[in-house]
Design a protein around this motif. Structure first.
Motif, PDB file in Angstrom:
ATOM      1  N   PHE A  10       0.843  -1.191   0.000  1.00 12.96           N
ATOM      2  CA  PHE A  10       0.000   0.000   0.000  1.00 12.96           C
ATOM      3  C   PHE A  10       0.883   1.247   0.000  1.00 12.96           C
ATOM      4  O   PHE A  10       1.915   1.287   0.678  1.00 12.96           O
ATOM      5  CB  PHE A  10      -0.886   0.040   1.244  1.00 12.96           C
ATOM      6  N   TYR A  11       0.471   2.244  -0.740  1.00 12.31           N
ATOM      7  CA  TYR A  11       1.003   3.594  -0.591  1.00 12.31           C
ATOM      8  C   TYR A  11      -0.130   4.435  -0.027  1.00 12.31           C
ATOM      9  O   TYR A  11      -1.023   4.871  -0.755  1.00 12.31           O
ATOM     10  CB  TYR A  11       1.481   4.151  -1.931  1.00 12.31           C
ATOM     11  N   GLY A  12      -0.119   4.629   1.281  1.00  9.22           N
ATOM     12  CA  GLY A  12      -1.264   5.256   1.923  1.00  9.22           C
ATOM     13  C   GLY A  12      -2.459   4.329   1.825  1.00  9.22           C
ATOM     14  O   GLY A  12      -2.395   3.163   2.213  1.00  9.22           O
ATOM     15  N   LYS A  13      -3.560   4.827   1.265  1.00  9.80           N
ATOM     16  CA  LYS A  13      -4.752   4.004   1.076  1.00  9.80           C
ATOM     17  C   LYS A  13      -4.774   3.328  -0.287  1.00  9.80           C
ATOM     18  O   LYS A  13      -5.677   2.526  -0.570  1.00  9.80           O
ATOM     19  CB  LYS A  13      -6.001   4.867   1.245  1.00  9.80           C
ATOM     20  N   ASN A  14      -3.792   3.635  -1.125  1.00  6.21           N
ATOM     21  CA  ASN A  14      -3.746   3.073  -2.473  1.00  6.21           C
ATOM     22  C   ASN A  14      -3.026   1.728  -2.477  1.00  6.21           C
ATOM     23  O   ASN A  14      -1.822   1.662  -2.195  1.00  6.21           O
ATOM     24  CB  ASN A  14      -3.037   4.046  -3.414  1.00  6.21           C
ATOM     25  N   GLN A  15      -3.745   0.660  -2.798  1.00  3.45           N
ATOM     26  CA  GLN A  15      -3.146  -0.674  -2.841  1.00  3.45           C
ATOM     27  C   GLN A  15      -2.605  -0.942  -4.243  1.00  3.45           C
ATOM     28  O   GLN A  15      -3.341  -0.923  -5.221  1.00  3.45           O
ATOM     29  CB  GLN A  15      -4.165  -1.756  -2.475  1.00  3.45           C
ATOM     30  N   GLY A  39       2.145  -2.897 -11.537  1.00  2.00           N
ATOM     31  CA  GLY A  39       2.778  -3.189 -10.252  1.00  2.00           C
ATOM     32  C   GLY A  39       4.089  -3.948 -10.360  1.00  2.00           C
ATOM     33  O   GLY A  39       4.653  -4.366  -9.344  1.00  2.00           O
ATOM     34  N   LYS A  40       4.614  -4.104 -11.572  1.00  2.00           N
ATOM     35  CA  LYS A  40       5.830  -4.898 -11.773  1.00  2.00           C
ATOM     36  C   LYS A  40       7.029  -4.328 -11.011  1.00  2.00           C
ATOM     37  O   LYS A  40       7.713  -5.050 -10.279  1.00  2.00           O
ATOM     38  CB  LYS A  40       6.150  -4.987 -13.275  1.00  2.00           C
ATOM     39  N   THR A  41       7.271  -3.043 -11.196  1.00  3.50           N
ATOM     40  CA  THR A  41       8.430  -2.421 -10.544  1.00  3.50           C
ATOM     41  C   THR A  41       8.287  -2.433  -9.034  1.00  3.50           C
ATOM     42  O   THR A  41       9.251  -2.680  -8.304  1.00  3.50           O
ATOM     43  CB  THR A  41       8.626  -0.984 -11.049  1.00  3.50           C
ATOM     44  N   THR A  42       7.088  -2.189  -8.532  1.00  2.00           N
ATOM     45  CA  THR A  42       6.861  -2.229  -7.080  1.00  2.00           C
ATOM     46  C   THR A  42       7.130  -3.628  -6.534  1.00  2.00           C
ATOM     47  O   THR A  42       7.735  -3.792  -5.470  1.00  2.00           O
ATOM     48  CB  THR A  42       5.416  -1.807  -6.747  1.00  2.00           C
ATOM     49  N   LEU A  43       6.703  -4.648  -7.260  1.00  2.66           N
ATOM     50  CA  LEU A  43       6.989  -6.023  -6.859  1.00  2.66           C
ATOM     51  C   LEU A  43       8.490  -6.267  -6.786  1.00  2.66           C
ATOM     52  O   LEU A  43       8.996  -6.850  -5.812  1.00  2.66           O
ATOM     53  CB  LEU A  43       6.350  -7.008  -7.846  1.00  2.66           C
ATOM     54  N   PHE A  44       9.214  -5.805  -7.798  1.00  2.00           N
ATOM     55  CA  PHE A  44      10.668  -5.980  -7.814  1.00  2.00           C
ATOM     56  C   PHE A  44      11.324  -5.261  -6.630  1.00  2.00           C
ATOM     57  O   PHE A  44      12.267  -5.776  -6.021  1.00  2.00           O
ATOM     58  CB  PHE A  44      11.249  -5.446  -9.123  1.00  2.00           C
ATOM     59  N   ARG A  45      10.850  -4.081  -6.323  1.00  2.00           N
ATOM     60  CA  ARG A  45      11.420  -3.316  -5.215  1.00  2.00           C
ATOM     61  C   ARG A  45      11.148  -3.999  -3.869  1.00  2.00           C
ATOM     62  O   ARG A  45      11.986  -3.964  -2.962  1.00  2.00           O
ATOM     63  CB  ARG A  45      10.874  -1.886  -5.220  1.00  2.00           C
ATOM     64  N   CYS A  46      10.005  -4.638  -3.749  1.00  5.93           N
ATOM     65  CA  CYS A  46       9.702  -5.389  -2.529  1.00  5.93           C
ATOM     66  C   CYS A  46      10.625  -6.595  -2.388  1.00  5.93           C
ATOM     67  O   CYS A  46      11.185  -6.843  -1.305  1.00  5.93           O
ATOM     68  CB  CYS A  46       8.239  -5.843  -2.537  1.00  5.93           C
ATOM     69  N   ILE A  47      10.797  -7.350  -3.467  1.00  3.69           N
ATOM     70  CA  ILE A  47      11.677  -8.518  -3.425  1.00  3.69           C
ATOM     71  C   ILE A  47      13.104  -8.104  -3.087  1.00  3.69           C
ATOM     72  O   ILE A  47      13.819  -8.811  -2.362  1.00  3.69           O
ATOM     73  CB  ILE A  47      11.643  -9.264  -4.774  1.00  3.69           C
ATOM     74  N   GLU A  51      11.395  -1.769  -0.391  1.00  5.11           N
ATOM     75  CA  GLU A  51      10.078  -1.332   0.051  1.00  5.11           C
ATOM     76  C   GLU A  51       9.601  -2.214   1.211  1.00  5.11           C
ATOM     77  O   GLU A  51       9.926  -3.399   1.262  1.00  5.11           O
ATOM     78  CB  GLU A  51       9.050  -1.431  -1.091  1.00  5.11           C
ATOM     79  N   THR A  52       8.852  -1.615   2.113  1.00  5.28           N
ATOM     80  CA  THR A  52       8.148  -2.403   3.121  1.00  5.28           C
ATOM     81  C   THR A  52       6.895  -2.987   2.491  1.00  5.28           C
ATOM     82  O   THR A  52       6.400  -2.481   1.474  1.00  5.28           O
ATOM     83  CB  THR A  52       7.762  -1.534   4.327  1.00  5.28           C
ATOM     84  N   TYR A  53       6.369  -4.056   3.070  1.00  7.18           N
ATOM     85  CA  TYR A  53       5.219  -4.734   2.480  1.00  7.18           C
ATOM     86  C   TYR A  53       4.539  -5.597   3.531  1.00  7.18           C
ATOM     87  O   TYR A  53       5.086  -5.848   4.610  1.00  7.18           O
ATOM     88  CB  TYR A  53       5.655  -5.599   1.298  1.00  7.18           C
ATOM     89  N   LYS A  54       3.356  -6.056   3.202  1.00 11.40           N
ATOM     90  CA  LYS A  54       2.663  -7.044   4.006  1.00 11.40           C
ATOM     91  C   LYS A  54       2.793  -8.395   3.304  1.00 11.40           C
ATOM     92  O   LYS A  54       2.755  -8.467   2.078  1.00 11.40           O
ATOM     93  CB  LYS A  54       1.188  -6.671   4.168  1.00 11.40           C
ATOM     94  N   GLY A  55       2.917  -9.455   4.067  1.00 19.52           N
ATOM     95  CA  GLY A  55       3.116 -10.772   3.484  1.00 19.52           C
ATOM     96  C   GLY A  55       4.486 -11.319   3.825  1.00 19.52           C
ATOM     97  O   GLY A  55       5.142 -10.844   4.763  1.00 19.52           O
ATOM     98  N   ASP A  56       4.941 -12.288   3.058  1.00 19.89           N
ATOM     99  CA  ASP A  56       6.179 -12.985   3.396  1.00 19.89           C
ATOM    100  C   ASP A  56       6.992 -13.297   2.149  1.00 19.89           C
ATOM    101  O   ASP A  56       6.439 -13.717   1.124  1.00 19.89           O
ATOM    102  CB  ASP A  56       5.840 -14.286   4.133  1.00 19.89           C
ATOM    103  N   ILE A  57       8.300 -13.053   2.227  1.00 17.02           N
ATOM    104  CA  ILE A  57       9.236 -13.442   1.176  1.00 17.02           C
ATOM    105  C   ILE A  57      10.324 -14.291   1.814  1.00 17.02           C
ATOM    106  O   ILE A  57      11.079 -13.812   2.664  1.00 17.02           O
ATOM    107  CB  ILE A  57       9.863 -12.222   0.475  1.00 17.02           C
ATOM    108  N   GLN A  58      10.396 -15.555   1.424  1.00 17.65           N
ATOM    109  CA  GLN A  58      11.400 -16.477   1.939  1.00 17.65           C
ATOM    110  C   GLN A  58      12.357 -16.880   0.820  1.00 17.65           C
ATOM    111  O   GLN A  58      11.982 -16.916  -0.347  1.00 17.65           O
ATOM    112  CB  GLN A  58      10.733 -17.724   2.515  1.00 17.65           C
ATOM    113  N   SER A  59      13.596 -17.173   1.200  1.00 10.55           N
ATOM    114  CA  SER A  59      14.578 -17.609   0.209  1.00 10.55           C
ATOM    115  C   SER A  59      15.591 -18.540   0.858  1.00 10.55           C
ATOM    116  O   SER A  59      15.564 -18.756   2.078  1.00 10.55           O
ATOM    117  CB  SER A  59      15.305 -16.404  -0.402  1.00 10.55           C
ATOM    118  N   ASP A  60      16.488 -19.060   0.040  1.00  9.90           N
ATOM    119  CA  ASP A  60      17.540 -19.938   0.533  1.00  9.90           C
ATOM    120  C   ASP A  60      18.657 -19.150   1.227  1.00  9.90           C
ATOM    121  O   ASP A  60      19.593 -19.753   1.755  1.00  9.90           O
ATOM    122  CB  ASP A  60      18.146 -20.736  -0.621  1.00  9.90           C
TER     123      ASP A  60
END
Length: 226
Positions: A10-15, A39-47, A51-60
């Motif tokens: 989310f950016y403020g109230k904008n998902q 949302g491609k670039t935002t996804l890349f920035r989260c990975i 960027e902060t985010y809600k959810g989970d990113i796991q890796s080796d």
């Protein structure tokens, strides 16, 4: 292996990202396609941990960002840093020793020149060279073919194939579908912050046909060109 579970942003109230679930394996190349603003670039920035985010990113990896090379659509460079200094800066960040920088200068860039004076394509090639020399295990390439000359695009395609051979994980976004079809093992279609379809290589042609029909539709006829 990178596993993304229920990722939202989310950016403020904008998902901008909504409950994304994805998995990326070693030795495979993945494409992310979608219209501007999907949302491609935002996804890349989260990975990449930008960027902060809600959810989970796991890796080796204990810290994924320490093994990940991110090529942004428009790389940033300080105004008074040369191409050579930029490459050395990124190498130092990974404690990598570069003994012969010119040997790795496969795009024949003017490394003694300030990077801020480079053309758009040259900046992209410099940023790509730098993350390649970092010896990363994961690469995220946001529009790597955009703004780059044809000869360099051929080199970039071969680089991606080589990274796959080296058992790296490569994630690419591109508006040039043919380049993805040539290099990717799987393509994810993104729309309005969601992954709406996952397509294996055998169905790439079908996906391209559907995307053209969806994107173009009757828009050309609406112009009433004469």
């Amino acid at each position: 292996m990178i596993k993304i579970t229920n990722l939202s942003k989310f950016y403020g109230k904008n998902q901008v990202l909504n409950a994304i679930d994805l998995e990326f394996e070693k030795g495979k190349v993945y494409g992310i396609v979608g219209e501007n603003g999907a949302g491609k670039t935002t996804l890349f920035r989260c990975i990449s941990g930008l960027e902060t985010y809600k959810g989970d990113i796991q890796s080796d990896f204990k810290k994924l960002k320490d093994h990940l090379g991110l090529l942004l659509t428009e790389p940033f460079f300080f105004s008074k840093i040369t191409g050579k200094e930029y490459i050395q800066l990124l190498a130092n960040a990974r404690s990598i020793e570069i003994t012969d920088m010119e040997k790795g200068n496969i795009f024949d860039l003017p490394l003694e020149q300030y990077a801020s004076t480079y053309s758009t394509g040259m900046k992209k090639k410099l940023a790509l060279t730098a993350i390649l020399l970092q010896e990363n295990k994961v690469f995220i390439l946001d529009e790597p073919f955009n703004g780059v000359d044809i000869q360099s695009n051929l080199i970039i395609s071969r680089i991606i194939s080589k990274l796959k051979d080296l058992d790296k994980t490569v994630i690419i976004s591109s508006h040039i579908f043919s380049t993805l079809a040539e290099t990717c093992d799987e393509i994810f279609l993104m729309k309005d912050g969601e992954i709406i379809r996952k397509v294996k290589q055998a169905d790439f042609n079908k996906l391209e046909t559907e995307m053209k029909a969806f994107t173009i539709g009757n828009r050309i006829d609406m112009l009433d060109l004469k």
